[in-house]
Design an enzyme around this catalytic site. Structure first.
Site, PDB file in Angstrom:
ATOM      1  N   HIS A  42       8.818  66.804  15.387  1.00  0.00           N
ATOM      2  CA  HIS A  42      10.181  66.676  14.878  1.00  0.00           C
ATOM      3  C   HIS A  42      10.824  65.415  15.441  1.00  0.00           C
ATOM      4  CE1 HIS A  42      14.416  67.518  14.062  1.00  0.00           C
ATOM      5  NE2 HIS A  42      14.002  68.401  13.164  1.00  0.00           N
ATOM      6  N   GLU A  88      11.034  64.363   6.768  1.00  0.00           N
ATOM      7  CA  GLU A  88      12.433  64.370   7.181  1.00  0.00           C
ATOM      8  C   GLU A  88      12.864  62.955   7.557  1.00  0.00           C
ATOM      9  OE1 GLU A  88      13.757  68.440   9.038  1.00  0.00           O
ATOM     10  OE2 GLU A  88      12.383  67.446  10.405  1.00  0.00           O
ATOM     11  N   ASN A  95      15.389  75.863  11.113  1.00  0.00           N
ATOM     12  CA  ASN A  95      15.176  75.379  12.469  1.00  0.00           C
ATOM     13  C   ASN A  95      16.467  75.595  13.252  1.00  0.00           C
ATOM     14  OD1 ASN A  95      14.516  74.059  14.824  1.00  0.00           O
ATOM     15  ND2 ASN A  95      14.413  72.016  13.921  1.00  0.00           N
ATOM     16  N   PHE A  96      16.456  76.580  14.141  1.00  0.00           N
ATOM     17  CA  PHE A  96      17.652  76.920  14.908  1.00  0.00           C
ATOM     18  C   PHE A  96      18.035  75.835  15.909  1.00  0.00           C
ATOM     19  CE2 PHE A  96      17.601  81.900  14.736  1.00  0.00           C
ATOM     20  CZ  PHE A  96      17.856  81.841  13.376  1.00  0.00           C
ATOM     21  N   LYS A  97      17.061  74.995  16.297  1.00  0.00           N
ATOM     22  CA  LYS A  97      17.290  73.986  17.339  1.00  0.00           C
ATOM     23  C   LYS A  97      17.836  74.679  18.592  1.00  0.00           C
ATOM     24  CE  LYS A  97      17.736  70.403  13.857  1.00  0.00           C
ATOM     25  NZ  LYS A  97      18.365  69.109  13.467  1.00  0.00           N
ATOM     26  N   SER A 119      19.632  67.243   5.984  1.00  0.00           N
ATOM     27  CA  SER A 119      20.933  67.649   5.431  1.00  0.00           C
ATOM     28  C   SER A 119      20.788  68.445   4.134  1.00  0.00           C
ATOM     29  CB  SER A 119      21.830  66.415   5.226  1.00  0.00           C
ATOM     30  OG  SER A 119      22.120  65.795   6.460  1.00  0.00           O
ATOM     31  N   GLU A 144      13.693  64.689  16.513  1.00  0.00           N
ATOM     32  CA  GLU A 144      14.526  64.815  17.709  1.00  0.00           C
ATOM     33  C   GLU A 144      13.666  64.826  18.970  1.00  0.00           C
ATOM     34  OE1 GLU A 144      18.119  67.099  15.356  1.00  0.00           O
ATOM     35  OE2 GLU A 144      16.712  68.272  16.553  1.00  0.00           O
ATOM     36  N   GLY A 195      21.042  65.822  10.227  1.00  0.00           N
ATOM     37  CA  GLY A 195      22.287  66.101  10.924  1.00  0.00           C
ATOM     38  C   GLY A 195      23.393  65.105  10.664  1.00  0.00           C
TER      39      GLY A 195
END
Length: 232
Positions: A84, A153, A6-8, A189, A86, A159
């Site tokens: 997700h 997750e 996942n490049f975010k 992580s 975030e 992160g």
């Protein structure tokens, strides 16, 4: 075995192309979820699929700043991230919209990587609280959808440099597996040092990886360790 990057909010079109070209012919299935501005028509091995980190659940229309199916289809995108943490917690994406996205992706027959996971305060309440929290995230989701992949997750491990212990991952994955038959990934992580022990678990079908996967050399190392850790 599925390993996803996942490049975010990272990479450009040029660096994303260099990343994809470096992958070659991996021994496991690979997904790369990149920013919209890095999407392109890539020529890849059949084991590699490009994915979108987000979308708005419309074909096209008057939704300023959003990306619909029409734009994703131009690049042949058929794999999408939904739910997700975030987007749930930082961008305050409501459960109603998450369910709308899921239903829309099912109609489009897209592969869905659906993310679930509990925050730290829920984990600290005990495993019964974790199970109840995950149930709320699975409510209203078609867990029989044939192109579904679920990614567990834990929010407190994304992160932060903290990964759930192998015992915590195993216990949680065992529970989630009682609710679905779809592939189940772990994220939080994950890196080259711990990926083998995680994907070696019977209940784990791969990993969804963030920052540790952004450099192509690091991701290739993760793929190498993944192959070593796959004991099934």
């Amino acid at each position: 075995m599925i390993i996803a990057s996942n490049f975010k909010t990272n990479h450009t079109r040029a660096s994303a192309r260099a990343f994809v070209e470096a992958l070659g012919a991996p021994k496991c299935e690979v997904r790369v979820f990149m920013p919209f501005t890095a999407l392109d028509n890539f020529e890849t091995n059949c084991q590699i699929k490009m994915g979108a980190q987000n979308f708005y659940p419309v074909q096209s229309g008057s939704f300023t700043g959003e990306i619909g199916a029409e734009q994703l289809e131009e690049f042949g995108i058929q794999s999408v991230l939904i739910g997700h943490s975030e987007r749930r917690h930082i961008l305050q994406e409501p459960t109603t919209l998450i369910r709308q996205k899921f239903a829309f992706a099912v109609v489009k027959n897209w592969e869905i990587v659906y993310c679930i996971g509990e925050p730290k305060e829920v984990r600290e309440e005990g495993f019964e609280a974790v199970k109840a929290y995950l149930e709320t995230q699975l409510e209203g989701i078609d867990m029989a959808y044939e192109r579904l992949i679920v990614a567990y997750e834990p929010v407190w491990a994304i992160g932060t440099g903290l990964s759930a212990s192998v015992e915590q991952i195993q216990e949680t994955h065992q529970y989630i597996k009682t609710r679905l038959s779809a592939p189940l990934l772990y994220g939080g992580s994950v890196n080259a040092n711990n990926v083998a022990s995680i994907v070696g678990l019977k209940e784990c079908d791969g990993a969804l990886i963030g920052s540790a996967s952004w450099k192509k050399e690091a991701f290739l190392e993760i793929l190498n360790h993944t192959t070593q850790g796959e004991i099934r």
